[in-house]
Every structure is written in structure tokens, then in C-alpha cells.
Design a protein around this motif. Structure first.
Motif, PDB file in Angstrom:
ATOM      1  N   SER A  39       0.835  -1.199   0.000  1.00 54.99           N
ATOM      2  CA  SER A  39       0.000   0.000   0.000  1.00 54.99           C
ATOM      3  C   SER A  39       0.865   1.243   0.000  1.00 54.99           C
ATOM      4  CB  SER A  39      -0.902   0.014   1.237  1.00 54.99           C
ATOM      5  OG  SER A  39      -1.542   1.263   1.376  1.00 54.99           O
ATOM      6  N   TYR A  40       0.390   2.274  -0.697  1.00 52.67           N
ATOM      7  CA  TYR A  40       1.007   3.587  -0.527  1.00 52.67           C
ATOM      8  C   TYR A  40       0.615   4.141   0.833  1.00 52.67           C
ATOM      9  CZ  TYR A  40       1.722   3.688  -5.626  1.00 52.67           C
ATOM     10  OH  TYR A  40       2.104   3.418  -6.907  1.00 52.67           O
ATOM     11  N   LEU A  41       1.550   4.782   1.492  1.00 54.09           N
ATOM     12  CA  LEU A  41       1.231   5.579   2.670  1.00 54.09           C
ATOM     13  C   LEU A  41       1.079   7.015   2.189  1.00 54.09           C
ATOM     14  CD1 LEU A  41       3.658   4.026   5.331  1.00 54.09           C
ATOM     15  CD2 LEU A  41       1.275   3.426   4.800  1.00 54.09           C
ATOM     16  N   ILE A  42      -0.158   7.447   2.032  1.00 58.12           N
ATOM     17  CA  ILE A  42      -0.453   8.715   1.364  1.00 58.12           C
ATOM     18  C   ILE A  42      -0.444   9.837   2.393  1.00 58.12           C
ATOM     19  CG2 ILE A  42      -2.107   9.925  -0.091  1.00 58.12           C
ATOM     20  CD1 ILE A  42      -3.124   7.185  -1.004  1.00 58.12           C
ATOM     21  N   PRO A  43       0.375  10.861   2.199  1.00 61.04           N
ATOM     22  CA  PRO A  43       0.492  11.932   3.194  1.00 61.04           C
ATOM     23  C   PRO A  43      -0.629  12.954   3.071  1.00 61.04           C
ATOM     24  CG  PRO A  43       1.951  12.365   1.361  1.00 61.04           C
ATOM     25  CD  PRO A  43       1.307  11.040   1.067  1.00 61.04           C
ATOM     26  N   SER A  44      -0.613  13.906   3.952  1.00 62.70           N
ATOM     27  CA  SER A  44      -1.594  14.987   3.940  1.00 62.70           C
ATOM     28  C   SER A  44      -1.418  15.846   2.687  1.00 62.70           C
ATOM     29  CB  SER A  44      -1.425  15.847   5.188  1.00 62.70           C
ATOM     30  OG  SER A  44      -2.306  16.944   5.177  1.00 62.70           O
ATOM     31  N   GLY A  45      -2.550  16.341   2.170  1.00 61.44           N
ATOM     32  CA  GLY A  45      -2.514  17.259   1.043  1.00 61.44           C
ATOM     33  C   GLY A  45      -2.516  16.611  -0.320  1.00 61.44           C
ATOM     34  N   TYR A  46      -2.746  15.305  -0.399  1.00 61.47           N
ATOM     35  CA  TYR A  46      -2.709  14.603  -1.688  1.00 61.47           C
ATOM     36  C   TYR A  46      -4.129  14.487  -2.244  1.00 61.47           C
ATOM     37  CZ  TYR A  46      -0.708  11.664  -5.265  1.00 61.47           C
ATOM     38  OH  TYR A  46      -0.272  11.187  -6.476  1.00 61.47           O
ATOM     39  N   PRO A  47      -4.363  14.907  -3.514  1.00 60.18           N
ATOM     40  CA  PRO A  47      -5.719  14.822  -4.082  1.00 60.18           C
ATOM     41  C   PRO A  47      -6.037  13.416  -4.568  1.00 60.18           C
ATOM     42  CG  PRO A  47      -4.228  15.807  -5.666  1.00 60.18           C
ATOM     43  CD  PRO A  47      -3.423  15.596  -4.413  1.00 60.18           C
ATOM     44  N   ILE A  48      -7.222  12.946  -4.241  1.00 62.20           N
ATOM     45  CA  ILE A  48      -7.715  11.657  -4.728  1.00 62.20           C
ATOM     46  C   ILE A  48      -9.043  11.902  -5.431  1.00 62.20           C
ATOM     47  CG2 ILE A  48      -8.575   9.375  -4.083  1.00 62.20           C
ATOM     48  CD1 ILE A  48      -6.657   9.390  -1.743  1.00 62.20           C
ATOM     49  N   VAL A  49      -9.152  11.445  -6.671  1.00 63.61           N
ATOM     50  CA  VAL A  49     -10.371  11.582  -7.464  1.00 63.61           C
ATOM     51  C   VAL A  49     -10.868  10.190  -7.820  1.00 63.61           C
ATOM     52  CG1 VAL A  49     -11.385  12.513  -9.572  1.00 63.61           C
ATOM     53  CG2 VAL A  49      -9.554  13.768  -8.411  1.00 63.61           C
ATOM     54  N   TYR A  56     -11.306  14.360  -3.135  1.00 64.48           N
ATOM     55  CA  TYR A  56     -10.914  14.476  -1.730  1.00 64.48           C
ATOM     56  C   TYR A  56      -9.439  14.842  -1.643  1.00 64.48           C
ATOM     57  CZ  TYR A  56      -9.860  13.001   3.086  1.00 64.48           C
ATOM     58  OH  TYR A  56      -9.453  12.958   4.391  1.00 64.48           O
ATOM     59  N   THR A  57      -9.107  15.728  -0.714  1.00 62.68           N
ATOM     60  CA  THR A  57      -7.709  16.054  -0.427  1.00 62.68           C
ATOM     61  C   THR A  57      -7.367  15.496   0.948  1.00 62.68           C
ATOM     62  OG1 THR A  57      -7.846  18.067  -1.758  1.00 62.68           O
ATOM     63  CG2 THR A  57      -6.008  17.896  -0.220  1.00 62.68           C
ATOM     64  N   THR A  58      -6.353  14.646   1.010  1.00 66.55           N
ATOM     65  CA  THR A  58      -6.039  13.922   2.240  1.00 66.55           C
ATOM     66  C   THR A  58      -5.580  14.864   3.346  1.00 66.55           C
ATOM     67  OG1 THR A  58      -3.779  13.534   1.501  1.00 66.55           O
ATOM     68  CG2 THR A  58      -5.408  11.857   0.971  1.00 66.55           C
ATOM     69  N   SER A  59      -5.705  14.405   4.575  1.00 62.09           N
ATOM     70  CA  SER A  59      -5.235  15.139   5.746  1.00 62.09           C
ATOM     71  C   SER A  59      -4.753  14.137   6.787  1.00 62.09           C
ATOM     72  CB  SER A  59      -6.356  16.014   6.327  1.00 62.09           C
ATOM     73  OG  SER A  59      -7.455  15.213   6.731  1.00 62.09           O
ATOM     74  N   GLY A  60      -3.984  14.623   7.745  1.00 64.76           N
ATOM     75  CA  GLY A  60      -3.472  13.750   8.797  1.00 64.76           C
ATOM     76  C   GLY A  60      -2.195  13.044   8.382  1.00 64.76           C
ATOM     77  N   ALA A  61      -1.753  12.127   9.246  1.00 63.49           N
ATOM     78  CA  ALA A  61      -0.516  11.391   8.998  1.00 63.49           C
ATOM     79  C   ALA A  61      -0.657  10.489   7.777  1.00 63.49           C
ATOM     80  CB  ALA A  61      -0.158  10.551  10.225  1.00 63.49           C
ATOM     81  N   ALA A  62       0.469  10.170   7.159  1.00 62.65           N
ATOM     82  CA  ALA A  62       0.465   9.285   5.995  1.00 62.65           C
ATOM     83  C   ALA A  62      -0.147   7.942   6.371  1.00 62.65           C
ATOM     84  CB  ALA A  62       1.881   9.097   5.471  1.00 62.65           C
ATOM     85  N   ALA A  63      -1.028   7.428   5.490  1.00 60.35           N
ATOM     86  CA  ALA A  63      -1.762   6.208   5.813  1.00 60.35           C
ATOM     87  C   ALA A  63      -2.250   5.551   4.536  1.00 60.35           C
ATOM     88  CB  ALA A  63      -2.954   6.536   6.718  1.00 60.35           C
ATOM     89  N   PRO A  64      -2.614   4.253   4.601  1.00 60.84           N
ATOM     90  CA  PRO A  64      -3.254   3.601   3.455  1.00 60.84           C
ATOM     91  C   PRO A  64      -4.661   4.161   3.234  1.00 60.84           C
ATOM     92  CG  PRO A  64      -2.304   1.978   4.970  1.00 60.84           C
ATOM     93  CD  PRO A  64      -2.315   3.295   5.681  1.00 60.84           C
ATOM     94  N   TYR A  65      -5.059   4.216   1.976  1.00 60.91           N
ATOM     95  CA  TYR A  65      -6.420   4.607   1.614  1.00 60.91           C
ATOM     96  C   TYR A  65      -7.000   3.541   0.706  1.00 60.91           C
ATOM     97  CZ  TYR A  65      -5.942   9.363   3.477  1.00 60.91           C
ATOM     98  OH  TYR A  65      -5.783  10.458   4.305  1.00 60.91           O
ATOM     99  N   GLY A  66      -8.319   3.344   0.790  1.00 61.45           N
ATOM    100  CA  GLY A  66      -8.984   2.356  -0.039  1.00 61.45           C
ATOM    101  C   GLY A  66     -10.399   2.776  -0.377  1.00 61.45           C
ATOM    102  N   VAL A  67     -11.030   2.006  -1.260  1.00 56.52           N
ATOM    103  CA  VAL A  67     -12.336   2.353  -1.814  1.00 56.52           C
ATOM    104  C   VAL A  67     -13.319   1.217  -1.545  1.00 56.52           C
ATOM    105  CG1 VAL A  67     -13.579   3.086  -3.876  1.00 56.52           C
ATOM    106  CG2 VAL A  67     -11.135   3.611  -3.649  1.00 56.52           C
ATOM    107  N   VAL A  68     -14.518   1.582  -1.098  1.00 53.64           N
ATOM    108  CA  VAL A  68     -15.584   0.626  -0.804  1.00 53.64           C
ATOM    109  C   VAL A  68     -16.811   1.000  -1.625  1.00 53.64           C
ATOM    110  CG1 VAL A  68     -17.142  -0.251   0.970  1.00 53.64           C
ATOM    111  CG2 VAL A  68     -14.732   0.143   1.514  1.00 53.64           C
ATOM    112  N   ILE A  69     -17.471  -0.008  -2.206  1.00 54.86           N
ATOM    113  CA  ILE A  69     -18.724   0.172  -2.930  1.00 54.86           C
ATOM    114  C   ILE A  69     -19.818  -0.545  -2.166  1.00 54.86           C
ATOM    115  CG2 ILE A  69     -19.954  -0.231  -5.095  1.00 54.86           C
ATOM    116  CD1 ILE A  69     -17.205  -0.345  -6.480  1.00 54.86           C
TER     117      ILE A  69
END
Length: 739
Positions: A364-374, A425-438
Motif C-alpha cells: 500500500s502507498y502511505l499517502i500523506p496529507s494534502g494529496y488529491p484523490i479523485v 478528496y484532499t487527504t489530511s493527517g498522517a500518511a496512511a493507506p487509503y482504499g475504496v468501498v462500494i
């Protein structure tokens, strides 16, 4: 019935752009440039055990979020944020970052109506303080502007079916450099140019979101003058620069390939702007359209819908359309809905309910704060639109998944709704994994439901599905859809270059057709962009420029004929690479050898007079019938260079010259032993005519005239062009007055 079920106590943080949900029933258009990975590499971590199973979750309920039958969720949240006052500055900044157009207290909207109520709706919008600026081809959608605080009144009016926001195309503003495309020799442009093929007489329209810096390049990297037309609301007619040089880079490459073109730069922002641009192109005799943009959630991805209709309309008007396939091969997931455990959450594979961003399946990427996810989700329910799914973006805090953004447009069969959800969405907080749920919210599922999930201009998925990743517009059947291959690298297509086929009918997983059609060159240089111009954005104008050269060589060809020429000339990739046709279509762009310079030359025979009886008298006496015919051989040179022509024409049996053959220029043709010959120079862009009048005899009074006239033209390069015409005037007999 409550039209807007929401809680004003719900506080939406700036980090997730108005409730964390940029909900789009219209679809986002994005420039097709850029690779799949961030410029600054992210930290990668192994996935914890069972992290792909939903497990513990914080705030997974759907209560408290704005839902509406008549308005998309972004506009509902926008209205909530505005309250009774003006939007706070941070909300305006978020909207601007997402490309939402706001002018003072008004926001750009699209409104679903009955076409026959248009005049009344225009009056309504005006009375509410708004305005109407455009309409769809069928008149069922209007584009315009509404005061934010009037959105509820507009959406709830009986004349209005649905109100949505038109998310515009998104391109990054690019700094400028001074270079030119290096890929020309790779597909034989240089050979065509030596023959004088420059695109002269061909009109090209580049349609894009902006052409920043184009004025500085006129007469250098672009023609000395261009037609600049703006179709974006609230801008002057020629205000095409915008905030991006993306369109400028596309135009530069077309001009590099074909520097003799007439060039039009058409700036758009929405689907309705695109429709207006297409109508302009038809009115102004455009021959080729180039678009390096794509949309999401505008259609099922099966080659139908409003964008495909626009391409078909242009094709019927004689315009060839070249467009990009997109860059989402590694940022796409597609497949059928599965819920074996009955918890309403989709299972991407067994024991996997969260699709995680990562470079490979187990990391997984550890995505830091301020990263845009579309994110954009669509599913195959485009007829009834009564199966409702929600899209949720999750963040893993080390112990449990947390909901950070959700899209939950309503799908209950109401007019104007679509089976789509979107998140910005623009990420915030400490770097962490992100995922998508349907999540399946409502509606009876009585057959297969196929999903397409895209994360454009974001990170790749750890478990992507490469197939069927072509964006909307790229799936149009009448367009040449272009994938990308490195101009300097291997024969493999770029890993991000979208892969086909299209979806099947209605968005089904099976039954699609071939896309992309060709692959072309990327990672080239332009003057308007100070880095290598990459992605399918750069590949597309190479194909458009090649089509221009073909159109100049064969000016009477239809778009279909030009497409087939390019497909037949394309070079397949080496078999040992084992690359699927769904990635490359017919193969790598290659013009091959240029056609003979005298292409387009013709021979014609026209019967100009008839009589019956011997010697043409009118007594009706028995004898052989005769008629008069005019033979014209047109030697055409539509290149920019002088061509040497050598003509050989055997005069058909039964033809007797009435006078000497003539030429429209010196020297005169020669006729020896029944063979006409002519040799001379044909100036650039000119036609020389060789002609003669003759009498034609029929063997009997009951026989029609049949002539087979042939000629052979040779140009200075030794290329031969055969000319043939067969004259058989059906039901036209030599008249005999005594009959």
C-alpha cells in the motif's frame, strides 16, 4: 415526501472538499497527459493481514449526509455551506481547485427539462436571478447559472427534473520552453514532407480546455494566424488562453506534422460547450478535429451517449475526429458486483471489500496529507437507473478503517439521474493507506451489474483491472482512438495507456468492440511545456497530423477512407512481445511511403451529341450510327512541389479524332499510331487538362455505345497511376428516326 434529507449539524471539513464528496452526475473531463505515479514517490508498506476485509469501521452509516432526488450531492452540500450567507473563502478555494465555476453568488449548473418547456424554464431561471447559456442537442438539458441560494427553489420547481453541476475538464497550467516534436521520422512524416505534403488546404480544429501562451508562438511553433474561439461561459469570444498550455502543446504537435494547415483553437469547459464547438466546426468546414481530453460518467462506455453522438454528427459532415484513449489502465478497476456474505459491500475478489491504492497487490502507498484523490464509479444500469450504490473513500488508521469521503447520489429511476458516483478528496493527517468501498444501498438486482471504477490523475490501484479502461469520448465508434508508446523507448505501449475493449451494450462486461485503434508517440518536446509532453495527450495529435497529410493527398476521401488508410498502414508490434490487440488496436502509427504526387488525376468521356443513319443524316436510312464524345484527362498535382508527368493513353477502338488533341499548357500532346502521349511539368496545386473531341461509332443501329478508356500516368519518382473509365450509357441508343 421530504425532498432534502440532511442534517445541518453535519460539519464538512475543507480537507474533503465540501463534505469530502465531489459528486458528479455529469462527469469530469481531464487532459490525457501524465503517467500513473506521483512526481514525488510515496512511501510503500506491506499490507497488514486482513486489511482488505472491511472489518472494524468508524462512521460507516449513511445518516446525516445530504441526499436529494432532484439535485446532485455537490450542489446540496454547496447550498448547505452557503446557508443564508455568502460562501466562506475556503469553500470558494476548494471549488476553484475542483474546477467548479462560481461567479459572485452564482454557480454554473445543468438542468434536466422537457424540451417543449424550454421557454418557460428560461423565464423561471431568469426570475430566480440566473441565466441560460446553452443547451444539449435534444434540448433536454440546459446549461446556465443559478444563484446558490436559489438552487433549492430551482430544483423543486415542477418544470425541473434534475439539477447537476457540469464538472469541467481539468488540466494543469504548464510553464514554457522552446523545442519541437522528435517523433516525425518514426512514422515517415519526413518522406511525405519531401513530397510537399504539408497539410495545405486542410482545416484542423484542436478542442481543449486552454491554450495559454499560444500568442507568443504564432509564426514560430504555430501558424502566423489561427482562429481562436471561446465557448466557455462568461468569457469573450476569443479568450481561449485559460489557465493551461495543454491545448497549446497539442496544437504544436499537429503543426509540427502538418505545417501547412489552417488551424482553429476552440476552448471548451463542459459537454455542452463541446457540442457548440462541434457545430462551429461543421459550419466552418473543419476537416479534422483533435481532442486530447476524456470524460468520466457521461455514458456506459459502450460507444453510445451524447459524446459518441457528437462524433457521429461530425463524421456525417465529413470531419475526421481523433481522440485520446486516456491514461487510466493502472487506475481502473472493473468487474461484476459480488456480495457473497450479504453485508451489502461489494467484494472485489474473495475476502476483499476494500480496493487499496498501492504499487502492487500486497503493498500500500502511505499517502500523506494534502494529496488529491479523485474517484469515478459507474455501473450497468443505464436504462432503469433504479439500483442505488454508494461510493466511499476510507483511511486506515492502523486499527480500523475510517470513512473520509462518500458519494451517495440517489438512483431511484427519476429523470436526470445516472448510475454514477464521484469523489474528490484532499487527504489530511498522517500518511496512511487509503482504499475504496462500494455499497449496495437499494434496488432489486436481478442480473449482472458491471462496475467501472476510475481514479484519474491519482494513484494506481494495487489490484487494477486493465481491460475496459478507455475514457468516455475515447469509446466513440467513429473516432480514431489513440494509445501511447514512448517515442524513444521500447516497442511496448506505455503501461498507463488505456486498454480496451469498450464495454458491451449498456455497460456490460462482455460484447465490446476494439479500442484503442492506434498507438502513437509520447514523451516528446513542445515549446509550450517545459517537460516531455507525455500521455495519450501527446500521442493523439501525431495521429491527427498524419490524418491531415492523408486528407491533403486524397481530398475527396471520407473520414472512413482516411481511417482505413491509417489502420492498414499501421505497424503491428513484434509477436514476441505478446501484446494484446486491446492495448494497441491495429498497431503503431506509420504513414508508410507517400502516394504518387499526381494522385487525384482522372479520365472522363462524355457523350456530347448523337445522330442516326449513315453520315448522320435524318433520312432514317440504314447504316452505322455515330455520336460525338469529349475525352478529358485531368492531371492533378495537389502537392507543394512541381511534379513531372508522363501520360500514355491508348485511344479506344471505334473513336475517330475530329481535331487535334490539345493541352491547357504547352507542349501539345502527340498522337501516333492510336496512342496519345504527353510529357511536361505540373506546377504545385494545379491541374493540367488534355482533351480531344472524337466521333464514336456503333456497330449496329440497335447497339448502345460502350467505351473503355484507359491511361497511365508516371510521375518523376517513377510511380504509376492507372486511370480507367467505362462508358456505357444504359438505355441511350443511337436514334434512328425511321424506326
Amino acid at each position: 415526501m421530504t425532498r432534502f434529507a440532511h442534517s445541518l449539524s453535519q460539519i464538512f471539513l475543507r480537507g474533503c472538499l465540501i463534505a469530502g464528496c465531489l459528486i458528479s452526475l455529469f462527469g469530469v473531463a481531464s487532459a490525457q497527459d501524465g503517467g500513473t505515479e506521483p512526481l514525488d514517490p510515496l512511501t510503500v508498506a506491506p499490507l497488514p493481514p486482513s486489511i482488505e476485509i472491511f472489518g472494524p469501521v468508524e462512521d460507516d452509516s449513511t445518516s446525516g449526509l445530504a441526499i436529494s432526488e432532484e439535485m446532485d450531492s455537490l450542489l446540496v452540500h454547496l447550498l448547505l455551506q452557503a446557508g443564508s450567507d455568502d460562501l466562506p473563502p475556503e469553500a470558494r478555494e476548494d471549488l476553484a481547485d475542483a474546477g467548479i465555476l462560481i461567479d459572485g453568488d452564482r454557480v454554473q449548473v445543468q438542468i434536466a427539462i422537457d424540451a417543449d418547456t424550454r421557454a418557460d424554464v428560461v423565464d423561471l431561471v431568469t426570475a430566480l436571478g440566473g441565466s441560460v447559456s446553452g443547451a444539449s442537442e435534444d434540448g433536454r438539458w440546459l446549461q446556465g447559472w443559478s444563484p446558490i441560494l436559489s438552487l433549492a427553489d430551482l430544483a423543486q420547481h415542477p418544470l425541473i427534473h434534475y439539477v447537476r453541476h457540469p464538472v469541467p475538464l481539468v488540466t494543469a497550467d504548464e510553464p514554457r520552453g522552446v523545442v519541437s516534436s522528435e517523433a516525425l521520422s518514426a512514422f515517415n512524416v519526413t518522406n511525405w514532407r519531401r513530397q510537399g505534403r504539408t497539410g495545405r488546404g486542410v482545416h484542423v480544429a484542436v478542442i481543449d480546455g486552454g491554450f495559454a501562451g499560444y500568442k507568443d508562438l504564432l509564426g514560430v511553433e504555430l501558424p502566423e494566424s489561427v482562429n481562436a474561439v471561446n465557448f466557455v461561459d462568461h468569457g469573450s469570444a476569443d479568450a481561449i488562453e485559460g489557465s493551461t498550455a495543454h491545448g497549446t502543446g497539442v496544437a504544436e504537435i499537429v503543426y509540427d506534422v502538418a505545417p501547412g494547415i489552417e488551424l482553429s483553437l476552440l476552448r471548451i469547459n463542459t459537454n455542452i460547450d463541446l457540442l457548440e464547438a462541434v457545430h462551429w466546426a461543421i459550419r466552418n468546414d473543419v476537416d479534422v478535429i483533435a481532442t486530447s481530453i476524456g470524460w468520466y460518467n457521461l455514458g456506459p462506455g459502450d460507444g453510445t451517449g451524447e459524446l459518441a453522438d457528437m462524433v457521429a454528427m461530425a463524421d456525417a459532415a465529413g470531419i475526421l475526429w481523433v481522440t485520446s484513449a486516456g491514461n487510466d489502465r493502472e487506475r481502473h478497476w472493473g468487474g461484476l458486483f459480488v456480495d457473497n456474505d450479504g453485508d451489502t459491500r461489494h467484494e472485489y475478489r474473495p475476502f476483499t471489500e476494500v480496493l487499496i491504492f498501492g504499487p502492487e497487490p500486497d503493498k500500500s502507498y502511505l499517502i500523506p496529507s494534502g494529496y488529491p484523490i479523485v474517484l469515478h464509479l459507474r455501473w450497468s444500469d443505464w436504462t432503469n437507473i433504479d439500483i442505488d450504490f454508494n461510493l466511499t473513500l476510507m483511511r486506515y488508521d492502523g486499527a480500523q478503517w475510517q470513512t473520509v469521503a462518500r458519494s451517495q447520489n440517489m438512483q431511484n429511476g427519476s429523470y436526470g439521474q445516472t448510475p454514477t458516483e464521484s469523489i474528490f478528496y484532499t487527504t489530511s493527517g498522517a500518511a496512511a493507506p487509503y482504499g475504496v468501498v462500494i455499497t449496495h444501498r437499494s434496488g432489486v438486482i436481478d442480473g449482472p451489474i458491471n462496475f467501472d471504477l476510475f481514479a484519474p490523475r491519482s494513484l494506481r490501484f494495487g489490484r487494477p483491472v486493465y481491460e475496459r479502461s478507455v475514457t468516455d469520448l475515447g469509446d466513440a465508434p467513429y473516432a480514431i482512438t489513440v494509445g501511447a508508446i514512448d517515442a524513444f523507448g521500447t516497442d511496448l505501449p506505455e503501461s498507463y495507456s488505456a486498454e480496451g475493449p469498450t464495454n458491451g451494450p449498456g455497460g456490460a462486461v462482455d460484447g465490446g468492440f476494439l479500442k484503442p485503434n492506434l498507438i502513437a508517440y509520447t514523451n516528446v518536446s513542445t515549446a509550450s511545456i517545459d517537460r516531455p509532453f507525455n500521455g495519450t495527450s501527446a500521442a493523439t495529435p501525431h495521429v491527427a497530423g498524419a490524418a491531415v497529410l492523408v486528407k491533403q493527398a486524397y481530398p475527396d476521401w471520407t473520414p472512413l477512407a482516411v481511417r482505413e488508410f491509417l489502420y492498414q498502414r499501421a505497424q503491428p508490434l513484434p509477436e514476441e512481445l505478446n501484446v494484446s490487440i486491446t492495448r494497441v488496436g491495429y498497431g503503431r502509427l506509420d504513414l508508410g511511403n507517400p502516394p504518387p504526387r499526381l494522385v487525384g488525376s482522372t479520365i472522363s468521356v462524355v457523350v456530347t451529341g448523337e445522330n442516326g443513319g449513315e453520315n448522320g443524316d435524318e433520312s432514317g436510312s440504314e447504316g452505322v450510327g455515330t455520336a460525338q464524345a469529349q475525352t478529358v484527362i485531368s492531371i492533378v498535382n495537389n502537392t507543394a512541389l512541381t511534379a513531372t508527368a508522363e501520360l500514355v493513353h491508348p485511344i479506344p477502338a471505334g473513336i475517330n479524332l475530329l481535331d487535334s488533341a490539345t493541352a491547357s499548357v504547352d507542349p501539345a500532346p502527340m498522337v501516333i499510331d492510336g496512342e496519345l502521349t504527353w510529357q511536361g511539368d505540373v506546377p504545385p496545386d494545379s491541374i493540367i487538362e488534355i482533351s480531344y473531341a472524337a466521333s464514336v461509332s456503333a456497330a449496329s443501329l440497335e447497339e448502345s455505345i460502350r467505351l473503355l478508356a484507359t491511361a497511365v500516368l508516371r510521375d518523376g519518382d517513377g510511380e504509376e497511376i492507372p486511370l480507367v473509365v467505362f462508358v456505357n450509357p444504359v438505355n441511350v441508343y443511337l436514334p434512328v428516326l425511321a424506326r
